[in-house]
Scaffold this motif. Sequence first.
Motif, PDB file in Angstrom:
ATOM      1  N   GLN A  44      11.605   7.023 -16.676  1.00 42.78           N
ATOM      2  CA  GLN A  44      11.383   7.548 -15.322  1.00 42.78           C
ATOM      3  C   GLN A  44      12.735   7.954 -14.753  1.00 42.78           C
ATOM      4  O   GLN A  44      13.673   7.147 -14.707  1.00 42.78           O
ATOM      5  CB  GLN A  44      10.747   6.482 -14.431  1.00 42.78           C
ATOM      6  N   VAL A  45      12.857   9.209 -14.325  1.00 41.63           N
ATOM      7  CA  VAL A  45      14.119   9.733 -13.805  1.00 41.63           C
ATOM      8  C   VAL A  45      13.959  10.011 -12.312  1.00 41.63           C
ATOM      9  O   VAL A  45      12.993  10.640 -11.880  1.00 41.63           O
ATOM     10  CB  VAL A  45      14.547  11.017 -14.540  1.00 41.63           C
ATOM     11  N   THR A  46      14.917   9.535 -11.522  1.00 36.94           N
ATOM     12  CA  THR A  46      14.902   9.750 -10.072  1.00 36.94           C
ATOM     13  C   THR A  46      16.146  10.525  -9.664  1.00 36.94           C
ATOM     14  O   THR A  46      17.271  10.139 -10.010  1.00 36.94           O
ATOM     15  CB  THR A  46      14.862   8.411  -9.316  1.00 36.94           C
ATOM     16  N   LEU A  47      15.948  11.617  -8.935  1.00 36.02           N
ATOM     17  CA  LEU A  47      17.057  12.408  -8.404  1.00 36.02           C
ATOM     18  C   LEU A  47      17.267  12.039  -6.940  1.00 36.02           C
ATOM     19  O   LEU A  47      16.315  12.079  -6.145  1.00 36.02           O
ATOM     20  CB  LEU A  47      16.772  13.909  -8.506  1.00 36.02           C
ATOM     21  N   GLU A  95       0.807  -1.218   0.000  1.00 33.09           N
ATOM     22  CA  GLU A  95       0.000   0.000   0.000  1.00 33.09           C
ATOM     23  C   GLU A  95       0.844   1.273   0.000  1.00 33.09           C
ATOM     24  O   GLU A  95       0.300   2.370  -0.073  1.00 33.09           O
ATOM     25  CB  GLU A  95      -0.915   0.009   1.233  1.00 33.09           C
ATOM     26  N   LEU A  96       2.160   1.141   0.082  1.00 29.63           N
ATOM     27  CA  LEU A  96       3.032   2.319   0.073  1.00 29.63           C
ATOM     28  C   LEU A  96       2.983   3.004  -1.289  1.00 29.63           C
ATOM     29  O   LEU A  96       2.833   2.346  -2.327  1.00 29.63           O
ATOM     30  CB  LEU A  96       4.481   1.903   0.356  1.00 29.63           C
ATOM     31  N   PRO A  97       3.134   4.333  -1.326  1.00 27.25           N
ATOM     32  CA  PRO A  97       3.282   5.012  -2.613  1.00 27.25           C
ATOM     33  C   PRO A  97       4.485   4.436  -3.366  1.00 27.25           C
ATOM     34  O   PRO A  97       5.470   4.030  -2.736  1.00 27.25           O
ATOM     35  CB  PRO A  97       3.530   6.472  -2.208  1.00 27.25           C
ATOM     36  N   PRO A  98       4.447   4.387  -4.683  1.00 30.53           N
ATOM     37  CA  PRO A  98       5.547   3.791  -5.455  1.00 30.53           C
ATOM     38  C   PRO A  98       6.919   4.356  -5.111  1.00 30.53           C
ATOM     39  O   PRO A  98       7.891   3.605  -5.037  1.00 30.53           O
ATOM     40  CB  PRO A  98       5.158   4.108  -6.911  1.00 30.53           C
ATOM     41  N   PHE A 137      11.932  12.827  -6.672  1.00 34.02           N
ATOM     42  CA  PHE A 137      12.969  13.477  -5.877  1.00 34.02           C
ATOM     43  C   PHE A 137      13.078  12.747  -4.545  1.00 34.02           C
ATOM     44  O   PHE A 137      12.093  12.627  -3.816  1.00 34.02           O
ATOM     45  CB  PHE A 137      12.634  14.955  -5.630  1.00 34.02           C
ATOM     46  N   ILE A 138      14.267  12.276  -4.236  1.00 34.47           N
ATOM     47  CA  ILE A 138      14.481  11.540  -2.981  1.00 34.47           C
ATOM     48  C   ILE A 138      15.645  12.164  -2.228  1.00 34.47           C
ATOM     49  O   ILE A 138      16.791  12.151  -2.714  1.00 34.47           O
ATOM     50  CB  ILE A 138      14.753  10.045  -3.235  1.00 34.47           C
ATOM     51  N   LYS A 181       2.703  15.089  -0.593  1.00 32.56           N
ATOM     52  CA  LYS A 181       1.791  14.945  -1.713  1.00 32.56           C
ATOM     53  C   LYS A 181       2.198  15.930  -2.803  1.00 32.56           C
ATOM     54  O   LYS A 181       2.595  17.046  -2.491  1.00 32.56           O
ATOM     55  CB  LYS A 181       0.345  15.189  -1.256  1.00 32.56           C
ATOM     56  N   PRO A 182       2.180  15.577  -4.081  1.00 35.31           N
ATOM     57  CA  PRO A 182       1.564  14.396  -4.704  1.00 35.31           C
ATOM     58  C   PRO A 182       2.509  13.214  -4.896  1.00 35.31           C
ATOM     59  O   PRO A 182       2.609  12.680  -6.004  1.00 35.31           O
ATOM     60  CB  PRO A 182       1.099  14.940  -6.052  1.00 35.31           C
ATOM     61  N   ASP A 183       3.214  12.814  -3.867  1.00 39.54           N
ATOM     62  CA  ASP A 183       3.989  11.569  -3.866  1.00 39.54           C
ATOM     63  C   ASP A 183       5.154  11.556  -4.850  1.00 39.54           C
ATOM     64  O   ASP A 183       5.498  10.505  -5.393  1.00 39.54           O
ATOM     65  CB  ASP A 183       3.086  10.351  -4.153  1.00 39.54           C
ATOM     66  N   ASN A 184       5.802  12.697  -5.088  1.00 39.07           N
ATOM     67  CA  ASN A 184       6.996  12.648  -5.939  1.00 39.07           C
ATOM     68  C   ASN A 184       8.219  13.232  -5.243  1.00 39.07           C
ATOM     69  O   ASN A 184       9.276  13.354  -5.844  1.00 39.07           O
ATOM     70  CB  ASN A 184       6.754  13.362  -7.278  1.00 39.07           C
ATOM     71  N   PHE A 185       8.073  13.595  -3.945  1.00 36.70           N
ATOM     72  CA  PHE A 185       9.209  14.084  -3.162  1.00 36.70           C
ATOM     73  C   PHE A 185       9.242  13.287  -1.866  1.00 36.70           C
ATOM     74  O   PHE A 185       8.320  13.337  -1.068  1.00 36.70           O
ATOM     75  CB  PHE A 185       9.060  15.576  -2.848  1.00 36.70           C
TER      76      PHE A 185
END
Length: 630
Positions: free
Chosen positions: A464-467, A77-80, A492-493, A93-97
Amino acid sequence: MKGIKKSLTEEYLYLDFSHQIEGCIFPLHTSVTLFLLSYCDCKIFKVCLVLTRASTDISLKNVVLQDVELQIISRQELPPIVQNCCLPAVVEKPDNFCRAGLAVVLRHIIQKSYEADPSKKEILELLGFKKTCLKACAEVSQWTRLCELTIPLAIENFLKEASDQHPAIPAEILQLEKKLREPVRVHNDDKLRRQKLKQQKAAGVGPSLAKEKPKSKMHRQEMSEELDSSSESLELKVAFSKLTVCEEPATTNREPSHIRKAKASDLPPLEHVFAEGLYFTLADIVLLPCIHHFLVIICKKLSEKLMEFPLLAAWYQRIQEVPRVKTAASQCGIQFLHLPELLTTSNEQDSNLSEIPGVEEQNDASFIGGPRPTMTKLMEKGIEVMFSPHPCPTWTLDWNSLPAAVSPKEGKMSSDRALRKQQQLNNLVYVVANQAKPGDRIVDFCSGGGHVGIVLAHMLPSCQVTLIENKELSLIRAKKRSDELGLSNIWFIQANMEYFTGMFNIGVALHACGVATDMVIEHCIKTRASFVTCPCCYGFIQNTSKFNFPKSEQFKKTLSYKEHMILCRFADQTAVQLPPQRRLVGKQCMCLVDLDRARAAEERGYSVQVISMEPESCSPKNNMIVGVPI
């Protein structure tokens, strides 16, 4: 306007939940996080406990955090974005940081608690002098590693062993006891040591902190009165004056001549009051749940061993007198023990400590001669400076046709520097774009302000790019630029890269400092991903808990650690203001250091090239290491 404007962004805090012991939630990272939430009286996060395994009993017993909204969820159930990280993690939210890892999450909780109520300055003080407590990543800082990783893990293993046998004392606990015995270093060190000397001259040598009785159930006013007592050590006065909102001991009169003229070597050392020195910090918050559970087992099964930890026991007693600690602890299921008073001993336990690999060698900076004998030694073994040809030296992005937010000029740098950054990006983007396929996941490690990742996300919309970046402000700037572009294929992490556990196809890093380049390559190899790295700060390369240099078998057979460090130190001498011949030697040393990295990757099933960027003037650190799994 004082304080920071409160953010309206909804934030979710995700914590692992494996089991409970007497009301305390495990793993210890979760127990520590809940303890900090309670201590800060923080209610701004929606807290989700994530089941780490199937459990028939998922009820929360004796957890009093009534004002904190708790819910239990499964990992599915965790956000991707969170499914790609180690917990604890915080997501906006919206789950990208996402912010992941214990130290990053705890520091964020402190910042948000202070923003919500700027009058709580004591909360911000948890971050310590210059707000750097546990800021350095565990790979660089032995102290962060001890607090964030090794002690919690060691205590959890200790508790497992204690269930059916007499466990061995963890080496990390011995290391912490030794740490508490070391003299304290603070920014006003000399001034405080002279005050301590004056105190000792007036009243004889003062008692050890470990012998001083804790001030149980003392109110702030009573504590302040107690602080005026001349019998109390200077360290305790300084430490608790900060906690009781009193002024630190001040010297209105000039110190006597014999105190002012005393040599620094004759001044008495300052003793630890708390884990990092004189002041209560985030490190104490992290250690308290861990040490509490350790002492519970010691008192139950190994009570004779308690004498070996007089300073740790004294710290445990003293920390209970910090305002709000007992309340927060009881809310998290921690019922403090009453320990017997112990005398400080000078036992011979230091030799039992496990040293971090390479520490002694790292401190050996006495290099004899320059790099030429080392380079000659390599040449005799057939290892020479050699670059692979650049695949397309004249290729460039059409920067003028790209949106403004894609350009590094948006990162607030000079026009000359922005041009060089564009030239660097031309090199990396060309290599990555020629490897990437639709649907690929690309990770920009040590991303900084997102110069590489944002260009890649814009140019490769099907990827998909992840920083990933440890510095919060840099990542916030990157997100702002991404939002301006309306990018939907970017994450963004904020985390140390070891907390990123997701699968990916290509890893890229532009100017990852020192061993960070080696961490990126290692992360890619473990995932069998391609890598495109541009190393930096060769002079900071040294042995760590994870890497020993040289790395490749070919270089190990030829060079010692010290000889390899000669190459690393001279590889940093490529600045444009240096004489041309010196820069040439620096470039050759860079190539040899990177060839060692390349050979090590080849030994693990990769095809690797060391390429010089075009034009070479784009940066003094202009090597690219490009690896593809075979």
